[in-house]
Motif scaffolding. Structure first.
Motif: not given
Ligand SMILES: Nc1nc2c(c(=O)[nH]1)N[C@@H](CN(C=O)c1ccc(C(=O)N[C@@H](CCC(=O)O)C(=O)O)cc1)CN2
Length: 291
Positions: A1-4, A263-265, A230-231
């Motif tokens: 998992m990659v943090i944006l 991916f997640i913000t 995307i939050d």
């Protein structure tokens, strides 16, 4: 998992803009000037406008903050907008939202000169955006596109589910994700308060953009493996253990959803800082278009 990482990317963008401003100064050109009108005393709005002023200082822009009382009438605000429309020193300006109840937001936004509308909320600019014409793109959706772009997140042929249809985020985001080009070329579903069986829809999404403003709404069971999350939620939730008395909480149950996402913000530090950076980008564009 990659943090944006919106904090990092927004800093990169600010550095890029600062370098442009340095070149303008070296050529003896006038630097961009952003004005922001804030009506009332809403704590969150005051924080955001203060961040916009600080960001202007950081990149070398001029800025003007105009504070108006909570009892300001629509006519008084329209007069102020007229003044800024006709002030040659101001390249772009924004009216911080939300506005007090006595003011018709749409009427006010329509009074802004489209060439100075760095929020991209005027119907002329919104229409241009929908028609793929070059214009000011609202800062939050613009920031999300920029994050997807800088992290090379594939959007072509993907199913994007947008949660929320606000004029500031959900509606423009749904248009932009379906546009030709990158990021875009996505098949978009817009969901809102009348959507039935939302889990059935979100669990099919490759990309979920949640702009609902309901803390921890999106749970792990609503998301498929490897989805991009995307939050956009930034709700202040009361918390007596926090020094500020509240914590900023997103729409996404980050702890559990991040275990499934590709991916997640994060919130804070994701989409929020990008909003400010892209407002600066729009202001630079306004300055370039006017001179
Ligand atoms: N005229 C406008 N009004 C509003 C807009 C807008 O784009 N134009 N968007 C939002 C508020 N907003 C900018 O105005 C904004 C929201 C959040 C952030 C941000 O950096 N959030 C941080 C947390 C900050 C905090 O401590 O509260 C984060 O997410 O990391 C920046 C700008 C509604 N109104």
């Amino acid at each position: 998992m990659v943090i944006l990482d919106g904090k990092k990317v927004s800093n990169d963008i600010k550095n890029e803009i600062a370098a442009e401003v340095k070149k303008m100064k070296a050529k003896g050109e006038k630097v961009p000037h952003l004005a922001a009108i804030i009506v009332g005393n809403d704590g969150a709005s005051l924080t955001y406008v203060a961040s916009k002023v600080k960001a202007c200082e950081r990149v070398g822009f001029e800025s003007t903050m105009i504070r108006m009382s909570n009892t300001t009438s629509e006519i008084e605000l329209l007069d102020k907008i007229d003044e800024l429309n006709n002030n040659p020193d101001i390249d772009g300006f924004i009216i911080q939202l939300p506005l007090p109840k006595q003011i018709d937001t749409q009427k006010v936004l329509m009074a802004v000169d489209p060439d100075k509308d760095v929020d991209g909320f005027h119907p002329m600019n919104f229409g241009k955006m929908a028609l793929d014409m070059s214009t000011f793109i609202p800062a939050t959706p613009f920031g999300i596109l920029e994050l997807l772009d800088r992290y090379n997140v594939e959007t072509k042929g993907k199913h994007t589910v947008v949660i929320g249809r606000s004029h500031i985020v959900g509606r423009p985001m749904s248009i932009l994700m379906g546009r030709k080009g990158f990021p875009g070329n996505s098949t978009v579903t817009v969901t809102h308060s009348h959507t039935k069986n939302i889990t059935q829809i979100t669990s099919q999404a490759d990309i979920i953009i949640s702009a609902l403003g309901v803390p921890n709404f999106l749970k792990a069971e609503m998301v498929k493996d490897d989805a991009v999350i995307i939050d956009v939620g930034i709700t202040r939730v009361a918390d007596e253990n926090s020094p500020k008395g509240y914590v900023i909480t997103g729409d996404v149950d980050f702890e559990n959803v991040s275990k499934k996402a590709s991916f997640i913000t994060p919130v804070p530090g994701g989409v929020g800082p990008m909003t400010i950076a892209m407002l600066l980008k729009n202001t630079l564009l306004a300055r370039e278009l006017r001179h």
